[in-house]
Design an enzyme around this catalytic site. Structure first.
Site, PDB file in Angstrom:
ATOM      1  N   CYS A 164       1.003  -1.526  -0.225  1.00  9.84           N
ATOM      2  CA  CYS A 164      -0.129   0.159  -0.620  1.00  9.84           C
ATOM      3  C   CYS A 164       0.663   1.577   0.101  1.00  9.84           C
ATOM      4  O   CYS A 164       1.449   1.518   1.021  1.00  9.84           O
ATOM      5  CB  CYS A 164      -0.819   0.184   0.841  1.00  9.84           C
ATOM      6  N   CYS A 167      -0.606   4.008   2.310  1.00  8.59           N
ATOM      7  CA  CYS A 167      -0.418   3.843   3.575  1.00  8.59           C
ATOM      8  C   CYS A 167       1.363   4.091   4.253  1.00  8.59           C
ATOM      9  O   CYS A 167       1.392   4.731   5.164  1.00  8.59           O
ATOM     10  CB  CYS A 167      -0.957   2.866   3.951  1.00  8.59           C
ATOM     11  N   ASP A 168       2.034   3.934   2.963  1.00  8.80           N
ATOM     12  CA  ASP A 168       2.927   3.642   3.677  1.00  8.80           C
ATOM     13  C   ASP A 168       4.669   4.599   2.841  1.00  8.80           C
ATOM     14  O   ASP A 168       5.253   4.783   3.607  1.00  8.80           O
ATOM     15  CB  ASP A 168       4.065   1.729   3.609  1.00  8.80           C
TER      16      ASP A 168
END
Ligand SMILES: Cc1cc2nc3c(=O)[nH]c(=O)nc-3n(C[C@H](O)[C@H](O)[C@H](O)COP(=O)(O)OP(=O)(O)OC[C@H]3O[C@@H](n4cnc5c(N)ncnc54)[C@H](O)[C@@H]3O)c2cc1C
Length: 337
Positions: A164, A167-168
């Protein structure tokens, strides 16, 4: 507890949690007309149409929004030149809130673990032990991420290997990273990472890309974007965290190594169809076989729409359209019963 009593008990649960007192008519009935499994574009579109057609429906979904919730910007959801995945998910929730009531009931944060044929319809059971029965079912459970299957990928998941970018990605600011996969998701991920990473190398196993040419060109325009085609990752290297990726150059057969700190895998998806195995016919990669004219499956009374099916193309607009198509057919089928 007998099924009927148990069903009323579950309906009472739903009433208390989601809909207040308005669900009295559902509590007293034996079955819903329709269970929709999934809260992505296919399931939400179908629920909106079910409400307009006054089909007593329960929508069961783990999350509302669907796969593109992690996307920074969706530029092809018709009517919105650019919308973030989170905003799109909020719009889906708002639309469901607008139609929910005594006809459409929402059972969110529930995962369906089994779906069976029963007398007069179907019974869906969730992980938390709830059961819902209906005369018809629409499976719109979409798909999840395919994992990178090379030594080190499991060991370093969340220690440099991630699925992701939204997200990261920011954690990899100023670092060299690699993206595995040459589809739209791979190039979109690369474009997101280019905003923070020192360099992004995209590795793709074929010579041609599945991604849209416009997205490929946008990524190529960045000086710190590198693309390696016809190459197969073979091992994620590291100590505490990822330090490199080995890959085979498929032209020369040579094994090479990239010194990188992050691996973003975008390798496509696996359909969420485990609970439907044995009930409907699946293809070799466990997608539900659906008739493209009306989204019927091999089992009378069960329809399927979106990325969980053997539909050739996987897009938000297509999933929503398939959900609507299924609902039109379900409505006529129920009226004929
Ligand atoms: C990173 C990324 C970016 C993308 N960008 C775009 C884009 O820009 N434009 C575009 O058109 N498409 C894009 N797509 C593709 C698009 O997101 C999918 O085609 C679309 O979401 C499919 O919709 P769906 O409703 O079939 O399933 P999904 O969106 O996969 O939704 C499945 C739903 O089912 C629920 N669910 C799953 N299993 C169960 C279960 N057992 N019980 C209960 N609920 C369950 C999930 O919680 C979810 O609500 C992108 C995909 C990804 C991964």
């Amino acid at each position: 507890m007998r099924l009927g009593a148990r069903f009323r008990h579950f309906c009472a649960d739903i009433r208390n949690k989601d809909t207040g007192a308005a669900t009295r008519s559902v509590i007293l009935s034996d079955m819903y007309d329709l269970i929709i499994i999934g809260g992505g574009p296919a399931g939400v579109a179908a629920a909106v149409y079910a409400a307009r057609k006054r089909l007593k429906t329960v929508l069961i979904a783990e999350e509302v929004g669907g796969q593109s919730v992690v996307s920074e910007g969706i530029e092809n959801w018709i009517g919105t030149p650019n919308i973030g995945g989170v905003e799109l998910a909020k719009a889906f929730s708002a639309h469901l809130d607008a139609v929910k009531g005594d006809v459409v009931i929402l059972a969110t944060h529930e995962r369906v673990v089994s779906l069976k044929k029963i007398a007069g319809g179907f019974l869906a059971a969730t992980k938390t032990g709830k059961e819902f029965s209906a005369r018809a079912v629409l499976i719109a459970s979409g798909a999840g991420r395919r994992k990178l299957d090379v030594p080190g990928a499991d060991k370093f998941e969340n220690k440099g290997v991630t699925y992701c970018a939204s997200c990261d990605g920011p954690l990899f600011g100023g670092m060299d990273v690699v993206v595995v996969g040459g589809g739209n998701a791979g190039f979109e991920t690369a474009l997101q990472l280019l905003a923070y990473a020192k360099s992004v190398t995209l590795i793709h196993r074929h010579k041609d890309f599945k991604a849209d040419p416009v997205t490929v060109e946008r990524a190529r325009a960045h000086e710190n974007m590198h693309i390696i085609t016809h190459a197969e990752p073979t091992e994620v290297m590291g100590e505490q965290f990822v330090t490199g990726l080995k890959y085979t150059d498929k032209d020369s057969g040579e094994v090479k190594e990239l010194a990188i700190s992050g691996v973003f895998a975008e390798l496509g998806v696996i359909p969420n169809t485990d609970f439907a195995e044995g009930l409907v016919e699946l293809d070799a990669i466990k997608r539900i076989k659906a008739d493209p004219h009306n989204q019927r499956t091999s089992t009378l009374g069960v329809w399927a729409a979106g990325d969980c099916t053997d539909e050739l193309y996987h897009q938000n607009n297509i999933a929503a359209g398939d959900g609507v198509k299924a609902l039109e057919d379900i409505y006529l089928w129920i009226k004929k019963q």
